[in-house]
Design an enzyme around this catalytic site. Sequence first.
Site, PDB file in Angstrom:
ATOM      1  N   LYS A   1      -0.752   6.564 -23.513  1.00 17.51           N
ATOM      2  CA  LYS A   1      -0.226   6.899 -24.845  1.00 17.51           C
ATOM      3  C   LYS A   1       1.287   6.618 -24.830  1.00 17.51           C
ATOM      4  CE  LYS A   1      -4.220   9.371 -24.796  1.00 17.51           C
ATOM      5  NZ  LYS A   1      -5.118   9.422 -23.622  1.00 17.51           N
TER       6      LYS A   1
ATOM      7  N   ASP B   1       0.369  19.130 -21.114  1.00 18.15           N
ATOM      8  CA  ASP B   1      -0.410  17.903 -21.186  1.00 18.15           C
ATOM      9  C   ASP B   1       0.488  17.000 -22.031  1.00 18.15           C
ATOM     10  OD1 ASP B   1      -1.905  15.796 -22.104  1.00 18.15           O
ATOM     11  OD2 ASP B   1      -3.747  16.952 -22.331  1.00 18.15           O
TER      12      ASP B   1
ATOM     13  N   HIS C   1     -20.482  12.775 -26.950  1.00 12.07           N
ATOM     14  CA  HIS C   1     -20.118  11.853 -28.033  1.00 12.07           C
ATOM     15  C   HIS C   1     -19.991  10.402 -27.572  1.00 12.07           C
ATOM     16  CE1 HIS C   1     -16.424  13.167 -26.142  1.00 12.07           C
ATOM     17  NE2 HIS C   1     -15.813  12.099 -26.634  1.00 12.07           N
TER      18      HIS C   1
ATOM     19  N   TYR D   1       0.839  -1.214   0.000  1.00  9.09           N
ATOM     20  CA  TYR D   1       0.000   0.000   0.000  1.00  9.09           C
ATOM     21  C   TYR D   1       0.869   1.257   0.000  1.00  9.09           C
ATOM     22  CZ  TYR D   1      -3.953   3.039   0.945  1.00  9.09           C
ATOM     23  OH  TYR D   1      -4.906   4.010   0.838  1.00  9.09           O
TER      24      TYR D   1
ATOM     25  N   PHE E   1      -7.484  19.164 -25.026  1.00  6.56           N
ATOM     26  CA  PHE E   1      -8.179  17.896 -25.265  1.00  6.56           C
ATOM     27  C   PHE E   1      -9.559  17.944 -24.599  1.00  6.56           C
ATOM     28  CE2 PHE E   1      -9.132  13.417 -24.230  1.00  6.56           C
ATOM     29  CZ  PHE E   1      -9.275  12.977 -25.534  1.00  6.56           C
ATOM     30  N   ASP E   2     -10.490  17.098 -25.061  1.00  4.04           N
ATOM     31  CA  ASP E   2     -11.881  17.238 -24.584  1.00  4.04           C
ATOM     32  C   ASP E   2     -12.068  16.970 -23.089  1.00  4.04           C
ATOM     33  OD1 ASP E   2     -11.323  14.658 -25.451  1.00  4.04           O
ATOM     34  OD2 ASP E   2     -13.388  14.168 -25.880  1.00  4.04           O
TER      35      ASP E   2
ATOM     36  N   ALA F   1       0.715  13.740 -22.811  1.00  2.00           N
ATOM     37  CA  ALA F   1       0.319  12.397 -23.260  1.00  2.00           C
ATOM     38  C   ALA F   1       1.219  11.845 -24.384  1.00  2.00           C
ATOM     39  CB  ALA F   1      -1.140  12.408 -23.702  1.00  2.00           C
TER      40      ALA F   1
END
Length: 461
Positions: free
Chosen positions: A261, A218, A453, A72, A127-128, A220
């Site tokens: 990614k 970001d 979407h 843990y 990004f969304d 990714a």
Amino acid sequence: MKLPYAEPYRIKVVEPLKKTTAEERKKAIERADFNLFNIRSEEVFIDLLTDSGTGAMSQYQWSEIMLGDESYAGATSFFKLKDTINEVLGMPYFLPTHQGRAAENVLFQTLMGHSAPEMVVPGNSHFDTTKGHIEFRGARAIDCTIDEAFDTTCKHPFKGNVDLAKLEAVLKEYSPDRIPLVLITVTCNSSGGQPVSMENIREVSSLCKKHGVTVFFDAARFAENAYFIKTREKGYSEKSIKEIVLEMFSYVDGCTMSAKKDGIVNIGGFIAFRNEELYNKASTFNIIYEGYLTYGGMAGRDLGALSVGLKESTEFSYLESRIGQVAYLGEKCVEYGVDVQQPFGGHAIFVDALKFFPHVPRDQFPAQLLGVELYIEAGVRGVEIGTLLADRDPVSRENRYPRLELLRLAIPRRVYTRSHMDYIAAGLANLKERSEKIKSGFEIVSEAPIMRHFTIKLKRI
Ligand code: F0G
């Protein structure tokens, strides 16, 4: 002769794919209310819905699965990843999260709280999920991407770049306490997997410093971005990917990362920080939302696999074949007269639906139509990056029409071969031949109030 790209690996385990008939696919997509997210993956032959969490792990990553320490607190796997993030990104502090959007949630909670209607977050086509987390807090994402990004035929080498004049206007209009951060997405997914140049990163960083505003990546697809810097930007061809990555990160205060990614793992993410104070502040939220500091939503085995993935994705030979494969598909599309975003993106080919179906009105969702028809044609599943994804304006509730209406064909890492690329391009070419006969798109039957979407139901007009 220049040798073509070839995968720097060979295949040890295979995952069989099932072929279906066009009739079966017509039934499947009708059953799915013309929403490609509702299709079962076994009904798909080549799945290009996303490059997220769909990559193939190496034998070294799989060996980490066995070595995973599931304690843990204080697990060995955590420290392995901490060392790697420091070595590869030059970031001394990090918090694991279960995926990228969780990292966004924790970071934005730290910097904005849960209600921030007065705040704005400038960036390059957020990004969304990023935009979702910003708007969910009542704040506004301001897109400062350069205009060249919105012309699919313009061959600008760094279409992910931030327009410095647009950014400076925002930095002048709003006081620093109303700008919790500026976010640079590398590569920029929403504008077509397009990279940001080192020069632009440096300039954004110095502009933000001047105005006393925090800058985050970001990150990714940071490694793919570094590949484009190496191959396109003056002064970087002799530098290694690892050197380029370190320089990129030297200009920012931290990053959110979807490890699904360029971490080449099936699940996971993190927030990395340069500054201990911000890390300490975010730690509390990470514990509440994700899990204790040394696992935060990830199993120990996944932390270990990620620490290897980050090293593998920053190998030049891997990136050359990865991005070479995407470009190979792009070139085939061009050869067959299919209009795609150029230069080709790092992780995906984006087909221009407005050029594919010029006679279909935008309120009938031409990019969604292209996705549905390509699925019926060839069993290939892409994803709409257009009006459905852009969602409704949070205030007026009108459809937001983005400048581009695209079908994204995202290529999973180390999964498909060149013959799959040939197959996809042939499917598109066949569809193009009958495109004029397809006269109309869809109307909405039902939709969710945010991120519609994923769950939208449509019917044919
Ligand atoms: N940022 C970018 C640039 C992304 O592309 C994604 C996810 C995220 C953040 C969120 O990360 O999925 O781990 O929570 N993109 C996926 C895609 C879903 O298909 O492009 P996540």
